[in-house]
Enzyme design. Structure first.
Site, PDB file in Angstrom:
ATOM      1  N   LYS A 179       2.133   6.166  -2.046  1.00 33.83           N
ATOM      2  CA  LYS A 179       2.567   4.815  -2.529  1.00 33.83           C
ATOM      3  C   LYS A 179       3.466   5.040  -3.591  1.00 33.83           C
ATOM      4  O   LYS A 179       3.400   5.906  -4.541  1.00 33.83           O
ATOM      5  CB  LYS A 179       1.414   4.188  -3.076  1.00 33.83           C
ATOM      6  CG  LYS A 179       1.820   2.284  -3.430  1.00 33.83           C
ATOM      7  CD  LYS A 179       0.504   1.807  -3.932  1.00 33.83           C
ATOM      8  CE  LYS A 179       0.663   0.312  -4.238  1.00 33.83           C
ATOM      9  NZ  LYS A 179      -0.603  -0.470  -4.618  1.00 33.83           N
ATOM     10  N   SER A 218      -1.322  -4.758  -2.064  1.00 26.94           N
ATOM     11  CA  SER A 218      -0.141  -4.387  -2.416  1.00 26.94           C
ATOM     12  C   SER A 218       0.244  -3.238  -1.696  1.00 26.94           C
ATOM     13  O   SER A 218       1.565  -3.006  -1.640  1.00 26.94           O
ATOM     14  CB  SER A 218       0.107  -4.448  -3.960  1.00 26.94           C
ATOM     15  OG  SER A 218      -0.628  -3.250  -4.510  1.00 26.94           O
ATOM     16  N   SER A 238      -6.022  -4.123  -3.221  1.00 26.02           N
ATOM     17  CA  SER A 238      -4.925  -3.634  -2.963  1.00 26.02           C
ATOM     18  C   SER A 238      -4.795  -2.446  -1.656  1.00 26.02           C
ATOM     19  O   SER A 238      -3.796  -1.995  -1.213  1.00 26.02           O
ATOM     20  CB  SER A 238      -3.729  -3.272  -3.781  1.00 26.02           C
ATOM     21  OG  SER A 238      -3.076  -4.426  -4.422  1.00 26.02           O
TER      22      SER A 238
END
Lengths: 471, 446
Positions: free
Chosen positions: A78, A153, A177
């Site tokens: 990420k 997210s 997330s």
């Protein structure tokens, strides 16, 4: 070769047996990214050259008989994870040109384990969001239906895993997330206990809630990765010296004697009928494996979103203070609306005269939520609930309604507030779109979550249902 | 000033600790005079993702300062974030302590009375801005070497009423942290930064004045003294004219010899303090706190009293010898050696006080040798000495008259004359003392 058809465990076998080389495996990942990512937008940065170099090095080590848990395995990070020499944007234009001087601890550990980084994945800017639409680098699409959100997210990471662009990808879970996008993309997502995995080097969202986890296709892969990332880090004062077991040892088929709690507050109004059914079906499977299902109550759950949006925004407002325009190139005008909204909310709840009514009160209710779980875990070993009240929604459906977007985290934020581990496991499809259940446990009970998740996965095998991507 | 107003003065002092590493990272805390930004890392640069890990040594030293200042030490303490924007503040907040400092409610005993210590807390220093003209353009540059250096902030209650007491307190505080060996407390290097807050209370009024003037970041005791005196006068003039001084922050301008306004309080920051989520609460058991207390060295006051008692020194001598721990330790070592050679502690003390002994160079044993040499030559018959002195005084009536009229330095001339007559090496100090006594009597005879 298609990575979609391989788990980490299988890929390791293939590498060991010389069915393919690490370079071939990495090339397959890179090819898939080239082929699919224009549509999916899972990556912000692809590190092709570095990846091929690392894969070449891995091949050498494999030839020398070296055995490392992720040797030659393509992984994605990420874009909140600091990577030395590789741009790290947090999906915000504020950090458009920011290249860290150092690796996050988790990145170091994954590299040392032999992982081959193929790129940095897309997400909601600063991890603010539940759909992936709030990225300054355009939304990520759900591979099962490009008109739908992949969840956020951590939006790019599960998409990378489910569509064969990497075999594992990292995420951060501050209010859901990891679990939400895992659920929406038909992959396994682990949010470990707060402090189980070092936060050092990962762009902070809300420091007391941030948990560092990962996406894999299977529970066994998830357990393997946690064995690498977990453990005390001298650079993170919130990682206790709690031993790291071999998580894969706990996997099995039998759930006899395991008590599963079903909190009535999670199966109430607001829960989509189809989601309700999917969760009920999941419970039936667990019962068939020998688990006892027990009704429990978590009375303060109703306050969780309120508590979360006070504590989280307060910490966000402080953590984003350093992007004041003096360093990192771009100034504060590069913040998007959602970041500005959270900075303003957080600043407000911490202001003199409002602190007691908001922040302090929220911390007090936080203690009550922690207590809810403590009492629950006196009765049960784990809690099972849907990850989200609804299946994936269409892109754009909630972007104009921040509150509706916030409410999609209603079942996930509690684990962050209480610092508990949560494992999201694929639980089936609703109108062709995936959804998952989450298994929550007491602090440092990841072994138990893997055990339950694995037994469930063995029976259901939903993860094998690949998205139909255009070739 | 007249008695119409009582100055109400409180003090905040920042003491930089001399730990090897910084407060929250392993960078060297020794920043002074080093190449800018050479002692930095992701943590003290506040890079995205970096986290603080507190320095145990610094915390324990902070607790020990608290203990030396008679504070109650909190078993449960924590760090908080103080949020504000400034270019030298890498993270956009300073990691400090808000409602649960390590030490609270202590006191320092001054000659006139007690000064209450409100709190002793731990925090980190900021970077430093350097304003420079480069090729005709002005730039503000940031040096982060100082960023994250451990600072202890010591806050008093507004218990001072004049500048002298403040200076007495500051000297005492400086001595204490030096005795604890936790800070060099070197004013010139900014190891100690002083912030008095001053207001005037009309005599007979209850409660604190409605305004307060803070003077920030003063780096010398004499400037504090001047700034306080200046403020008292300035505020008094304003009050006399029927107005109330503005609540504000001022700075000491050593060129103007005046305080100057920096920031009016209406613009004050709301620091939005909240508990630092990256650092778990710091918990010390009663036992651990007790163990730290046992580690406290004997402090100056106690040592001074002991020197008076154990070595039969005057309070004055004991005070001088204990001003610095290195001198006090040296004295004790030398006094031990002296005892073996039948020399008194007083003789050692005299040499140390008058003799300009470099305690870092000369071994105590060598000092004793030196004293013995000087005492050996001192053996001169008292009558013989008295006779010589009398004859010298008779022969130098002008000098005697000068001395009597107050020109005391002339005594050294007389000492020289006496020594010339003795024709062997004697202790000048001893002759001087003898001369003084005889001169005293000599005068009364006439």
């Amino acid at each position: 070769m298609n990575l979609r058809n391989l788990t980490i465990t299988e890929a390791k076998e293939g590498l060991k047996n010389k069915q393919f080389s690490a370079v071939e495996l990495t090339q397959a990942a890179l090819d898939q990214i080239k082929l699919q990512d224009n549509n999916l937008n899972a990556f912000i940065t692809v590190t092709e050259n570095e990846a091929l170099d690392a894969a070449g090095h891995a091949d050498k080590l494999i030839t020398q008989g070296e055995d490392k848990p992720l040797l030659g395995i393509p992984i994605a990070l990420k874009d909140l994870f600091s990577t030395k020499g590789i741009r790290t944007t947090a999906a915000s234009r504020v950090l458009d040109n920011y290249v860290p001087q150092y690796d996050a601890t988790v990145v170091t550990r994954l590299k040392e384990a032999g992982g081959v980084i193929v790129g940095k994945t897309n997400c909601d800017a600063w991890a603010h969001g539940s759909s992936g639409e709030n990225s300054d680098f355009d939304p990520t699409k759900n591979p099962y239906n490009l008109e739908y959100v992949p969840g956020g997210s951590s939006s790019g990471s599960p998409v990378a895993v489910t569509s064969g662009m990497s075999l594992m990808a990292t995420g951060t879970d501050t209010g859901g997330s990891i679990r939400l996008p895992a659920s929406f993309c038909n992959v396994v997502g682990l949010k470990p206990t707060y402090g189980r995995v070092s936060r050092y080097g990962i762009v902070a969202m809300a420091s007391s809630l941030d948990s560092i986890g990962h996406f894999t296709k299977t529970v066994a892969d998830s357990a393997l990765v946690l064995g690498i990332t977990a453990g005390h880090d001298p650079l993170d004062a919130t990682t206790p010296n709690h031993s790291v077991p071999n998580y894969n040892e706990f996997l099995g088929y039998d759930l006899k004697g395991i008590r599963i709690g079903v909190p009535k507050e999670y199966y109430a109004q607001g829960l989509d009928k189809n989601m309700h059914k999917l969760a009920d079906d999941a419970l039936k499977v667990l019962i068939s494996r020998g688990a006892n299902v027990i009704d429990i109550t978590l009375p303060y759950s109703q306050s969780a979103i309120a508590v979360y949006y006070i504590i989280q925004t307060a910490e966000v407002s402080s953590n984003l203070g350093r992007y004041d325009g003096i360093r990192y190139g771009n100034d504060r005008s590069y913040f998007g609306d959602e970041a500005k909204r959270r900075i303003m909310l957080g600043t407000y709840v911490l202001s003199a005269g409002y602190y007691d009514a908001y922040y302090k009160k929220a911390q007090q209710v936080r203690t009550l939520i922690v207590d809810d779980f403590r009492k629950a875990f006196e009765q049960v070993d784990a809690i099972v609930a849907p990850v989200s009240p609804t299946p994936p929604w269409k892109i754009g459906a909630k972007t104009d309604d921040p509150l509706a977007m916030y409410l999609s985290d209603i079942f996930t934020v509690t684990a962050n507030i209480a610092g508990l581990p949560g494992l999201a496991v694929p639980a089936g499809f609703i109108n062709g779109l995936p959804s998952g259940i989450q298994i929550l446990g007491p602090h440092f009970s990841e072994d138990k979550l893997f055990k339950i998740g694995y037994a469930y996965e063995q029976e259901t095998q939903f993860w094998k249902e690949a998205p139909k991507l255009n070739e | 000033m007249n008695n119409k107003y009582t100055p109400i003065i409180g003090l905040e002092v920042h003491v930089e600790l001399k730990t090897n590493s910084k407060m929250f990272c392993s960078c060297s805390a020794d920043y002074f005079g080093h190449q800018p930004n050479s002692h930095t890392c992701p943590i003290c640069l506040g890079l995205p993702g970096a986290l603080p890990v507190p320095n145990r040594q610094a915390i324990e030293w902070c607790i020990m300062i608290g203990q030396a200042l008679n504070c109650k030490i909190n078993q449960f303490s924590k760090f908080d974030r103080k949020n504000y924007f400034y270019p030298d503040l890498a993270k956009g907040f300073q990691t400090s302590q808000y409602d649960l400092p390590f030490g609270e409610n202590g006191f320092v005993q001054l000659k006139k009375g007690k000064i209450r210590i409100r709190r002793v807390h731990m925090e980190e220093d900021t970077g430093k801005l350097i304003h420079e003209d480069i090729k005709g353009e002005s730039f503000s540059l940031i040096d982060f070497n100082r960023s994250g250096v451990p600072l202890v902030e010591i806050v008093t209650e507004p218990d001072f009423h004049d500048a002298n007491d403040v200076v007495e307190y500051l000297k005492k505080l400086q001595t204490i942290v030096r005795y604890l060996e936790v800070s060099n407390a070197d004013m010139e290097k900014g190891n100690m930064r002083l912030e008095p807050n001053i207001s005037l209370q009309l005599q007979g009024d209850d409660g604190l004045p409605k305004y307060k003037v803070e003077v920030k970041n003063i780096n010398s005791f004499s400037f504090v003294d001047k700034a306080i005196k200046f403020e008292i006068k300035r505020q008094q003039e304003i009050l006399e004219s029927g107005k109330t001084p503005v609540q504000e922050t001022r700075g000491w301008n050593e060129f103007k010899n005046a305080t100057v306004s920096q920031r009016v309080k209406e613009e004050a920051n709301d620091y939005r303090y909240f508990p630092e989520p990256d650092i778990p609460p710091i918990i010390y058991s009663k036992n651990q706190i007790e163990q730290l207390k046992e580690k406290l060295p004997e402090l100056q006051e106690t040592k001074q009293m002991r020197f008076v008692k154990d070595y039969q020194l005057t309070e004055y001598d004991a005070e001088i010898l204990t001003r610095e721990k290195i001198m006090a330790d040296y004295f004790e070592e030398a006094a031990q050696v002296a005892a073996k050679h039948k020399l008194t502690p007083k003789q050692v003390a005299n040499h140390l006080i008058n003799g300009k002994v470099d305690v870092e160079q000369l071994l105590p044993a060598d000092l004793i040798k030196r004293i013995m040499e000087s005492t050996r030559v001192k053996q001169i018959d008292e009558n013989e000495l008295n006779n010589i002195i009398t004859s010298v005084l008779t022969a130098n009536e002008k000098a005697v008259a000068d001395y009597k009229s107050g020109k005391e330095t002339v005594i050294m001339f007389l000492v020289g004359q006496v020594m010339r007559q003795i024709k062997k090496k004697v202790d000048a100090q001893m002759i001087k003392e003898r001369l003084k006594i005889i001169l005293y009597k000599y005068g009364s005879k006439n």
